[in-house]
Design an enzyme around this catalytic site. Sequence first.
Site, mmCIF file in Angstrom:
data_model
loop_
_atom_site.group_PDB
_atom_site.id
_atom_site.type_symbol
_atom_site.label_atom_id
_atom_site.label_comp_id
_atom_site.label_asym_id
_atom_site.label_seq_id
_atom_site.Cartn_x
_atom_site.Cartn_y
_atom_site.Cartn_z
ATOM 1 N N GLY A 146 0.842 -1.195 0.000
ATOM 2 C CA GLY A 146 0.000 0.000 0.000
ATOM 3 C C GLY A 146 0.874 1.241 0.000
ATOM 4 O O GLY A 146 1.191 1.795 -1.043
ATOM 5 N N SER A 147 1.335 1.630 1.199
ATOM 6 C CA SER A 147 2.198 2.811 1.300
ATOM 7 C C SER A 147 3.445 2.650 0.434
ATOM 8 O O SER A 147 3.910 3.606 -0.181
ATOM 9 C CB SER A 147 2.644 3.009 2.759
ATOM 10 N N ILE A 172 -9.802 -0.711 -4.117
ATOM 11 C CA ILE A 172 -9.909 0.183 -5.273
ATOM 12 C C ILE A 172 -11.278 0.868 -5.305
ATOM 13 O O ILE A 172 -12.317 0.235 -5.508
ATOM 14 C CB ILE A 172 -9.637 -0.583 -6.590
ATOM 15 N N TYR A 249 6.794 7.588 -11.214
ATOM 16 C CA TYR A 249 6.848 9.051 -11.151
ATOM 17 C C TYR A 249 5.481 9.665 -11.455
ATOM 18 O O TYR A 249 5.098 10.678 -10.854
ATOM 19 C CB TYR A 249 7.920 9.576 -12.114
ATOM 20 N N GLU A 258 -4.000 14.440 -5.430
ATOM 21 C CA GLU A 258 -4.871 13.671 -4.540
ATOM 22 C C GLU A 258 -4.867 14.274 -3.133
ATOM 23 O O GLU A 258 -5.908 14.420 -2.496
ATOM 24 C CB GLU A 258 -4.310 12.254 -4.463
ATOM 25 N N HIS A 329 14.570 20.158 18.059
ATOM 26 C CA HIS A 329 15.953 20.581 18.293
ATOM 27 C C HIS A 329 16.480 19.997 19.606
ATOM 28 O O HIS A 329 17.639 20.171 19.947
ATOM 29 C CB HIS A 329 16.052 22.113 18.371
ATOM 30 N N GLY A 354 -1.646 42.321 19.696
ATOM 31 C CA GLY A 354 -2.556 42.477 18.555
ATOM 32 C C GLY A 354 -3.841 41.703 18.730
ATOM 33 O O GLY A 354 -4.532 41.391 17.751
ATOM 34 N N GLU A 358 -7.707 34.445 23.492
ATOM 35 C CA GLU A 358 -9.034 34.282 24.092
ATOM 36 C C GLU A 358 -9.974 35.391 23.637
ATOM 37 O O GLU A 358 -11.175 35.160 23.422
ATOM 38 C CB GLU A 358 -8.935 34.293 25.625
HETATM 39 C C1 LIG Z 1 -11.592 3.365 1.615
HETATM 40 C C2 LIG Z 1 -10.292 3.261 0.881
HETATM 41 C C3 LIG Z 1 -10.224 3.592 -0.459
HETATM 42 C C4 LIG Z 1 -9.039 3.446 -1.164
HETATM 43 N N1 LIG Z 1 -9.006 3.724 -2.508
HETATM 44 C C5 LIG Z 1 -7.890 3.403 -3.227
HETATM 45 C C6 LIG Z 1 -7.882 3.529 -4.662
HETATM 46 O O1 LIG Z 1 -8.862 3.966 -5.280
HETATM 47 N N2 LIG Z 1 -6.775 3.143 -5.338
HETATM 48 C C7 LIG Z 1 -5.665 2.664 -4.704
HETATM 49 O O2 LIG Z 1 -4.700 2.321 -5.375
HETATM 50 N N3 LIG Z 1 -5.633 2.546 -3.338
HETATM 51 C C8 LIG Z 1 -6.713 2.901 -2.611
HETATM 52 N N4 LIG Z 1 -6.698 2.778 -1.231
HETATM 53 C C9 LIG Z 1 -5.521 2.251 -0.590
HETATM 54 C C10 LIG Z 1 -4.733 3.302 0.194
HETATM 55 O O3 LIG Z 1 -3.986 4.084 -0.689
HETATM 56 C C11 LIG Z 1 -3.869 2.492 1.165
HETATM 57 O O4 LIG Z 1 -4.732 1.950 2.157
HETATM 58 C C12 LIG Z 1 -2.804 3.338 1.823
HETATM 59 O O5 LIG Z 1 -1.832 3.713 0.874
HETATM 60 C C13 LIG Z 1 -2.113 2.576 2.961
HETATM 61 O O6 LIG Z 1 -1.673 1.337 2.507
HETATM 62 P P1 LIG Z 1 -2.037 0.015 3.317
HETATM 63 O O7 LIG Z 1 -3.474 0.027 3.647
HETATM 64 O O8 LIG Z 1 -1.525 -1.146 2.530
HETATM 65 O O9 LIG Z 1 -1.240 0.124 4.652
HETATM 66 P P2 LIG Z 1 0.292 -0.253 4.884
HETATM 67 O O10 LIG Z 1 1.131 0.329 3.811
HETATM 68 O O11 LIG Z 1 0.392 -1.707 5.131
HETATM 69 O O12 LIG Z 1 0.571 0.529 6.212
HETATM 70 C C14 LIG Z 1 -0.110 0.200 7.423
HETATM 71 C C15 LIG Z 1 0.243 1.236 8.467
HETATM 72 O O13 LIG Z 1 1.657 1.183 8.714
HETATM 73 C C16 LIG Z 1 2.146 2.472 9.004
HETATM 74 N N5 LIG Z 1 3.237 2.772 8.054
HETATM 75 C C17 LIG Z 1 3.345 2.404 6.766
HETATM 76 N N6 LIG Z 1 4.459 2.877 6.230
HETATM 77 C C18 LIG Z 1 5.094 3.555 7.196
HETATM 78 C C19 LIG Z 1 6.317 4.293 7.267
HETATM 79 N N7 LIG Z 1 7.120 4.423 6.197
HETATM 80 N N8 LIG Z 1 6.663 4.849 8.434
HETATM 81 C C20 LIG Z 1 5.873 4.725 9.522
HETATM 82 N N9 LIG Z 1 4.690 4.065 9.516
HETATM 83 C C21 LIG Z 1 4.313 3.488 8.376
HETATM 84 C C22 LIG Z 1 0.983 3.429 8.882
HETATM 85 O O14 LIG Z 1 0.428 3.626 10.160
HETATM 86 C C23 LIG Z 1 -0.010 2.665 8.027
HETATM 87 O O15 LIG Z 1 -1.357 3.058 8.250
HETATM 88 C C24 LIG Z 1 -7.869 2.985 -0.500
HETATM 89 C C25 LIG Z 1 -7.930 2.678 0.865
HETATM 90 C C26 LIG Z 1 -9.115 2.821 1.546
HETATM 91 C C27 LIG Z 1 -9.156 2.461 3.009
#
Ligand SMILES: Cc1cc2nc3c(=O)[nH]c(=O)nc-3n(C[C@H](O)[C@H](O)[C@H](O)COP(=O)(O)OP(=O)(O)OC[C@H]3O[C@@H](n4cnc5c(N)ncnc54)[C@H](O)[C@@H]3O)c2cc1C
Length: 370
Positions: A146-147, A172, A249, A258, A329, A354, A358
Amino acid sequence: MNRTVTSARGTDPLPSPYFREEHELLRRQVRRFVETEIKPFASAWEEQGFVPREVLRRMGELGFFGIRYPAQYGGSELDTMGSVVLAEELGRSSFGGVAVTALVHAEMASVHIANFGSAEQKARYLPDIIAGRTITAIAVTEPDAGSDVKGIRTNARREGESFVINGAKMFITNGVYADLYCVAAKTAPEARASQSISMLLVEKGTPGLKVSRALDKTGWRSSDTAELAFEDCRVPADHLLGREGGGFYSIMRNFQNERIVLGAMAMGEAEEALDLTLDYVTTRKAFGATLYDKQVVRQRLAMLATRVEAGRQLGELVNEVMYACVQFHGGMGYMRESTIERMARDARVHSIGGGATEVMLEEVAKRLRR
Ligand SMILES: Cc1cc2nc3c(=O)[nH]c(=O)nc-3n(C[C@H](O)[C@H](O)[C@H](O)COP(=O)(O)OP(=O)(O)OC[C@H]3O[C@@H](n4cnc5c(N)ncnc54)[C@H](O)[C@@H]3O)c2cc1C
């Protein structure tokens, strides 16, 4: 409630350096659409799990799907703030599922075609995308990645004049009902990760593309979300979007849009939540007065409204920034010799001089209620 401190609410907005007359016209048009054609019906869409196609077509007719796209395909050629207005107002609908259905199509998926498509691809797809006749999805995320976009495993191997795609996609948006998918796949798995991914267009109905399952979510209930499977899914080589190997890219570039759009949607939601809450606390009575008469309640709401407005205007939250910068820091941030120590001391007065915070919050609170 008539709040005059923000242009998204109330009848008499402050002039904004960011929004021009055409943005305000668009804002009024989207707001009217939200009031008359989304809010009365969207609870039913939440139940059924998707936004009806005729609603998306209507949004297309009204120009909501072509805000920044070229006029030659039916777009309006507005700027980024046009997309911000659309996202804020859809966010204010209070139905995140409807907002994200439209925004993924218009601002997150089809942008891959608009930004990286060939002249032929744009001519072929953009008119129907903008008109809401073709709905798009962006398929990057996978069950195992995902990430970490570079970690995707879906692959597309070249066979003559085709790419053959195998793999799976997860979460998706518009995945069940889309007509056209922009799919990230590895075309050069042995290359450097950043050079290994390409984007491919896959039309609904292409053999080998399956919706494995519709996913049941906590929220965004009217947005359809799918897991997809690609099993020897063959697409013509001219369905490559942009440069072969350049997909990482293009994904990163489109992620910037996005984030802007999702940020604007979130601020629209926050404004709407504050408006709803304000209506509630100004009528709800407890201990002989309205909840709003309790200073702690109105100041909390005023602080949140101020922060949301700052978020909308991309303004500075200077003391919060300074606090974090000193923190990072460490001990040196507390020493007179460090620049950040002076800056943090200097910034402190912003919440006193200024107009003390509150006192300012009382001014905001008065206007919230007016
Ligand atoms: C409702 C919904 C709609 C979506 N729609 C789309 C879409 O249309 N198309 C598409 O391609 N994707 C889509 N996504 C996917 C979305 O982009 C991913 O859920 C997101 O990128 C996170 O990936 P993951 O769920 O695999 O989590 P992971 O990558 O497995 O990460 C899990 C958790 O680990 C932590 N983490 C991850 N990396 C790091 C890091 N480097 N440093 C510290 N902590 C970290 C974070 O807390 C993260 O939440 C959708 C997701 C949801 C929930």
